[in-house]
Design an enzyme around this catalytic site. Structure first.
Site, PDB file in Angstrom:
ATOM      1  N   CYS A  44       0.861  -1.178   0.000  1.00  0.00           N
ATOM      2  CA  CYS A  44       0.000   0.000   0.000  1.00  0.00           C
ATOM      3  C   CYS A  44       0.900   1.232   0.000  1.00  0.00           C
ATOM      4  O   CYS A  44       1.975   1.220   0.604  1.00  0.00           O
ATOM      5  CB  CYS A  44      -0.940   0.114   1.193  1.00  0.00           C
ATOM      6  SG  CYS A  44      -2.148  -1.200   1.287  1.00  0.00           S
TER       7      CYS A  44
ATOM      8  N   ARG B 112       3.868  -0.385  -4.873  1.00  0.00           N
ATOM      9  CA  ARG B 112       3.624  -0.900  -3.517  1.00  0.00           C
ATOM     10  C   ARG B 112       2.307  -1.663  -3.404  1.00  0.00           C
ATOM     11  O   ARG B 112       2.019  -2.280  -2.377  1.00  0.00           O
ATOM     12  CB  ARG B 112       3.595   0.271  -2.519  1.00  0.00           C
ATOM     13  CG  ARG B 112       4.868   1.062  -2.481  1.00  0.00           C
ATOM     14  CD  ARG B 112       4.761   2.215  -1.505  1.00  0.00           C
ATOM     15  NE  ARG B 112       4.616   1.732  -0.153  1.00  0.00           N
ATOM     16  CZ  ARG B 112       5.623   1.412   0.650  1.00  0.00           C
ATOM     17  NH1 ARG B 112       6.849   1.548   0.223  1.00  0.00           N
ATOM     18  NH2 ARG B 112       5.401   0.976   1.868  1.00  0.00           N
TER      19      ARG B 112
ATOM     20  N   TRP C  62      -2.761  -2.725  -1.660  1.00  0.00           N
ATOM     21  CA  TRP C  62      -2.459  -4.148  -1.826  1.00  0.00           C
ATOM     22  C   TRP C  62      -3.230  -4.822  -0.705  1.00  0.00           C
ATOM     23  O   TRP C  62      -2.890  -4.679   0.469  1.00  0.00           O
ATOM     24  CB  TRP C  62      -0.951  -4.379  -1.692  1.00  0.00           C
ATOM     25  CG  TRP C  62      -0.528  -5.786  -1.968  1.00  0.00           C
ATOM     26  CD1 TRP C  62      -0.253  -6.333  -3.183  1.00  0.00           C
ATOM     27  CD2 TRP C  62      -0.285  -6.820  -1.006  1.00  0.00           C
ATOM     28  NE1 TRP C  62       0.124  -7.653  -3.036  1.00  0.00           N
ATOM     29  CE2 TRP C  62       0.107  -7.964  -1.711  1.00  0.00           C
ATOM     30  CE3 TRP C  62      -0.392  -6.886   0.382  1.00  0.00           C
ATOM     31  CZ2 TRP C  62       0.413  -9.164  -1.082  1.00  0.00           C
ATOM     32  CZ3 TRP C  62      -0.087  -8.075   1.014  1.00  0.00           C
ATOM     33  CH2 TRP C  62       0.319  -9.206   0.281  1.00  0.00           C
TER      34      TRP C  62
ATOM     35  N   ASN D 177      -1.235   2.216   5.587  1.00  0.00           N
ATOM     36  CA  ASN D 177      -0.388   1.140   5.089  1.00  0.00           C
ATOM     37  C   ASN D 177      -0.010   0.293   6.306  1.00  0.00           C
ATOM     38  O   ASN D 177       0.528   0.834   7.271  1.00  0.00           O
ATOM     39  CB  ASN D 177       0.849   1.758   4.434  1.00  0.00           C
ATOM     40  CG  ASN D 177       1.952   0.760   4.102  1.00  0.00           C
ATOM     41  OD1 ASN D 177       3.092   1.137   3.967  1.00  0.00           O
ATOM     42  ND2 ASN D 177       1.632  -0.505   3.970  1.00  0.00           N
ATOM     43  N   GLY D 178      -0.326  -1.014   6.253  1.00  0.00           N
ATOM     44  CA  GLY D 178       0.034  -1.884   7.379  1.00  0.00           C
ATOM     45  C   GLY D 178      -1.116  -2.803   7.746  1.00  0.00           C
ATOM     46  O   GLY D 178      -2.054  -2.986   6.961  1.00  0.00           O
TER      47      GLY D 178
ATOM     48  N   GLU E 210      17.630 -16.984  -9.147  1.00  0.00           N
ATOM     49  CA  GLU E 210      17.157 -15.647  -9.487  1.00  0.00           C
ATOM     50  C   GLU E 210      16.497 -15.644 -10.878  1.00  0.00           C
ATOM     51  O   GLU E 210      15.460 -15.009 -11.081  1.00  0.00           O
ATOM     52  CB  GLU E 210      18.336 -14.667  -9.410  1.00  0.00           C
ATOM     53  CG  GLU E 210      18.017 -13.230  -9.646  1.00  0.00           C
ATOM     54  CD  GLU E 210      16.905 -12.649  -8.766  1.00  0.00           C
ATOM     55  OE1 GLU E 210      16.501 -13.282  -7.792  1.00  0.00           O
ATOM     56  OE2 GLU E 210      16.418 -11.566  -9.113  1.00  0.00           O
TER      57      GLU E 210
ATOM     58  N   LYS F 251      12.583 -14.619 -11.548  1.00  0.00           N
ATOM     59  CA  LYS F 251      12.171 -13.573 -12.485  1.00  0.00           C
ATOM     60  C   LYS F 251      11.100 -14.117 -13.427  1.00  0.00           C
ATOM     61  O   LYS F 251      10.088 -13.475 -13.671  1.00  0.00           O
ATOM     62  CB  LYS F 251      13.351 -13.075 -13.336  1.00  0.00           C
ATOM     63  CG  LYS F 251      14.411 -12.247 -12.662  1.00  0.00           C
ATOM     64  CD  LYS F 251      13.950 -11.070 -11.889  1.00  0.00           C
ATOM     65  CE  LYS F 251      13.701 -11.447 -10.478  1.00  0.00           C
ATOM     66  NZ  LYS F 251      13.788 -10.480  -9.450  1.00  0.00           N
TER      67      LYS F 251
ATOM     68  N   GLU G 106       7.677 -14.748 -11.579  1.00  0.00           N
ATOM     69  CA  GLU G 106       6.933 -13.608 -11.034  1.00  0.00           C
ATOM     70  C   GLU G 106       6.398 -12.669 -12.094  1.00  0.00           C
ATOM     71  O   GLU G 106       5.372 -12.034 -11.882  1.00  0.00           O
ATOM     72  CB  GLU G 106       7.736 -12.848  -9.974  1.00  0.00           C
ATOM     73  CG  GLU G 106       8.923 -12.100 -10.460  1.00  0.00           C
ATOM     74  CD  GLU G 106       9.709 -11.442  -9.312  1.00  0.00           C
ATOM     75  OE1 GLU G 106       9.121 -11.135  -8.272  1.00  0.00           O
ATOM     76  OE2 GLU G 106      10.921 -11.244  -9.485  1.00  0.00           O
TER      77      GLU G 106
ATOM     78  N   HIS H 162      18.086 -36.250  -7.467  1.00  0.00           N
ATOM     79  CA  HIS H 162      17.351 -36.641  -6.254  1.00  0.00           C
ATOM     80  C   HIS H 162      15.860 -36.326  -6.364  1.00  0.00           C
ATOM     81  O   HIS H 162      15.171 -36.230  -5.358  1.00  0.00           O
ATOM     82  CB  HIS H 162      17.951 -35.941  -5.028  1.00  0.00           C
ATOM     83  CG  HIS H 162      19.384 -36.297  -4.802  1.00  0.00           C
ATOM     84  ND1 HIS H 162      19.776 -37.550  -4.380  1.00  0.00           N
ATOM     85  CD2 HIS H 162      20.514 -35.594  -5.003  1.00  0.00           C
ATOM     86  CE1 HIS H 162      21.100 -37.583  -4.302  1.00  0.00           C
ATOM     87  NE2 HIS H 162      21.570 -36.405  -4.683  1.00  0.00           N
TER      88      HIS H 162
ATOM     89  N   LYS I 216       6.162  -4.127  -4.360  1.00  0.00           N
ATOM     90  CA  LYS I 216       7.617  -3.942  -4.308  1.00  0.00           C
ATOM     91  C   LYS I 216       8.153  -3.999  -2.886  1.00  0.00           C
ATOM     92  O   LYS I 216       9.235  -4.497  -2.639  1.00  0.00           O
ATOM     93  CB  LYS I 216       7.953  -2.584  -4.933  1.00  0.00           C
ATOM     94  CG  LYS I 216       9.423  -2.282  -4.990  1.00  0.00           C
ATOM     95  CD  LYS I 216      10.004  -2.796  -6.271  1.00  0.00           C
ATOM     96  CE  LYS I 216      11.491  -2.635  -6.356  1.00  0.00           C
ATOM     97  NZ  LYS I 216      12.110  -3.708  -7.145  1.00  0.00           N
TER      98      LYS I 216
END
Ligand code: F6R
Length: 609
Positions: A2, A27, A74, A100-101, A482, A486, A489, A505, A604
């Site tokens: 947010c 955000r 968000w 926000n929170g 990584e 990428k 996502e 394995h 983010k």
């Protein structure tokens, strides 16, 4: 998650709020809204969807006001909807909050406030804040927010306005970030500095337990008990142009291409080739503290965790100290054993990730020192760590981290060299050799980027695949992880990364012609081992794309396609090998028409648990 914004000043309010929200959209972006006050009247507009939807709504049916708030959401409590979008109001509709929170005791508060006659309209935890402030409001919004804040449990950055206490914005922080920008006759509050920089470079970062009462002439700062604070005004050197796309189709692509510059900037002023030394006095830890370190624990989330895995190898190889890497979200709930000889390194691009911050707080009293590697000046993590090593990557707007990953690895390699030097674990010629190689990295990354078109052409052939496997060993394992992160996502394609030796394995069962494998296989100490893994995949009809050294004449015989990168010191290969993997993920996502810079369900800065 947010983003909150508030503005009071002479500029046209709604464009300021909307442009600010666009910069905070990373955000969270499931819904958005603004509240403006014109004369004594509060008007609110909320929409389901991104800022563009809000902007369109405000264009079709404009709002006017002299001060106000904005929010991009968000969702945590309450599904994304117009009703649950912020701003939220009290019973009168004259008192407005953005938040926000997460308010952990919101159910208790809601029950109590309902019994006292307050009417709730949404499923959010935020709405209790509006009603709680209403309950305590006696004409002074600052006093009411202060009393309400004392009753809130959980994390919050809250901004509030009330038409009955006009031309005032009150902001309170406990957890998520809140920054106040002090302009000339205008004041702006925001979740980060990006929306502020177009107005002013003078900012004040609120700490937990602090609040500000803002008007057009500035801000008064107090703690939650009302004790006045003399806050330091900081001047931010970031240029607002850094947050433009500059001709690239997406921020992510721009940021991938900025990596040479970012490595250069993160090295700048920290390396003396003449003396063959790393200069990291800025961390602010005494030689005594560093000399007694016997072990390092690296803690981070997501991409920063992957950089941490590379950092672990740098620390073992260059500083010659045992190092482990932990997910911050796991670490904070473990009985992790550490002592006054343990150096804790927390890595966070945003400097605000709730789990990483909690891990920092849990380890701070129990270790020799906490060093933060972060990109955000004066972020919570930067402020709370004993020492800070900044990555000079500039603002990263694409939600998928790219340039900050290479910047973090740069900082970690410097830290490992510094420790190695101070502990006498490295000979001067070895330090110099690595430093010279690091200075050449920007140029080598440029060479990788000059082949971006080849990666794009290759990606075109794989757009419709649904599964990918990534393999790497030793320093190439973090690059493989990584690369897979990428791809998943931003393209929503299933991608898994394994350490090459682990393939037999279990994951080998997945291999068939529909599951291509990307192998990261520079010529290093595990090259031959990777060739065996490659042979095992080939024996099962798997298609293989390899990121490999350009001087490697042999690899092409074993795999289907090669993405070449320049030769480099083996320890530094992930700086180069990750780049084609970032480009590959970007190209596939862009070709699938995905929302590259704002992938679904992500944000983010993860300031909630
Ligand atoms: C992935 C990504 C996330 C972040 C993670 C930690 O592209 O960006 O996985 O790396 O949320 O964020 P910071 O580094 O801000 O603590």
């Amino acid at each position: 998650m947010c983003g909150i914004i508030g503005y009071i000043g002479p500029k046209s309010l709604v464009p300021v709020l909307v442009e600010g929200l666009k910069k905070l959209e990373y955000r969270g972006y499931d819904s958005a809204g603004v509240a403006v006050v014109d004369g004594g009247a509060v008007s609110i507009r909320r929409v389901l969807g991104k800022i563009a939807v809000l902007e369109e709504s405000l264009r079709a049916d404009p709002l006017r006001g002299s001060y106000g708030l904005g929010h991009t959401r968000w969702a945590t409590h309450g599904r994304p909807s117009e009703t649950n979008a912020h701003p939220h109001i009290d019973c009168t509709g004259e008192l407005v909050v953005v938040h926000n929170g997460i308010i952990e005791n919101y159910l208790d508060l809601k029950k109590r406030l309902r019994e006292e006659g307050h009417r709730f309209r949404t499923e959010t935890d935020t709405e209790v804040i509006a009603h709680l402030i209403e309950k305590h409001f006696r004409g002074d919004l600052g006093a009411a927010v202060r009393t309400a804040a004392a009753e809130l449990e959980g994390a919050f950055a809250v901004a509030a306005i009330a038409s009955r206490d006009p031309r005032k914005i009150v902001v309170a922080k406990n957890g998520p970030p809140a920054v106040v920008g002090l302009g000339d006759g205008e004041t702006i509050v925001s979740s980060d500095i990006n929306p502020i920089l177009v107005h002013t470079s003078k900012v004040v970062f609120l700490e937990d337990g602090e609040m500000a009462v803002i008007d057009g002439n500035g801000a008064k700062f107090t703690d939650f008990r009302g004790i006045p604070l003399d806050k330091k005004v900081e001047t931010i050197g970031w240029n607002p142009l850094m947050i433009e796309k500059r001709g690239f189709k997406h921020f992510m692509l721009k940021e991938i291409f900025e990596q040479p510059e970012v490595i250069r900037d993160t090295l700048m002023g920290r390396v003396s080739l003449d003396a063959g030394e790393v200069l990291l006095d800025e961390i602010g830890l005494t030689e005594g503290v560093l000399a007694k370190v016997r072990r390092a624990v690296v803690i981070a989330c997501g991409t920063s965790y992957h950089a941490g895995l590379a950092g672990q190898i740098f620390l073992e190889t260059l500083a010659k100290i045992p190092a482990s890497v932990e997910y911050a979200s796991e670490f904070r709930y473990r009985d992790f054993l550490m002592d006054k000889e343990t150096l804790v390194v927390v890595i966070s691009q945003s400097g605000e990730t709730a789990d990483t911050l909690a891990a920092l707080r849990a380890s701070k009293p129990r270790c020799a020192a906490v060093v933060a590697v972060t990109n955000a000046v004066s972020s919570s993590i930067a402020r709370e760590a004993h020492g800070v090593l900044y990555t000079h990557a500039g603002p990263e707007i694409g939600v998928a981290a790219t340039k900050t990953f290479t910047a973090q690895m740069t900082a970690l390699a410097l830290l490992a060299l510094d420790l190695g030097q101070k502990r006498g674990a490295l000979e001067a010629k070895d330090v110099l050799g690595i430093l010279e190689e690091m200075q050449r990295l920007p140029h080598k990354v440029e060479r990788v980027l000059s082949r971006a078109k080849d990666v794009e052409d290759l990606a075109a052939r794989f757009v419709s695949f649904s599964h990918f496997l990534y393999l790497g060993r030793w320093v190439s394992f973090p690059a493989a992880l990584e690369g897979a992160l990428k791809l998943k996502e931003i393209s929503y394609i299933h991608a898994e990364a394994y350490a090459g030796g682990e393939m037999k394995h279990g994951p080998i069962a997945l291999i068939d012609e529909k599951m291509p494998t990307l192998v990261v296989v520079p010529k290093d100490r595990v090259y031959e081992k990777m060739l065996s893994n490659i042979a095992e995949i080939k024996a099962r009809a798997g298609y293989i794309l390899a990121v490999a050294g350009e001087a490697d004449a042999e690899i092409a015989r074993h795999v289907d396609v090669v993405l070449p990168v320049p030769e480099v010191h083996p320890l530094l290969s992930p700086f180069l090998t990750v780049v084609p993997l970032q480009l590959f993920a970007y190209d596939i996502a862009a070709k699938r028409g995905a929302d590259v810079d704002q992938p679904r369900n992500l944000a983010k800065s993860v300031t909630v648990e």
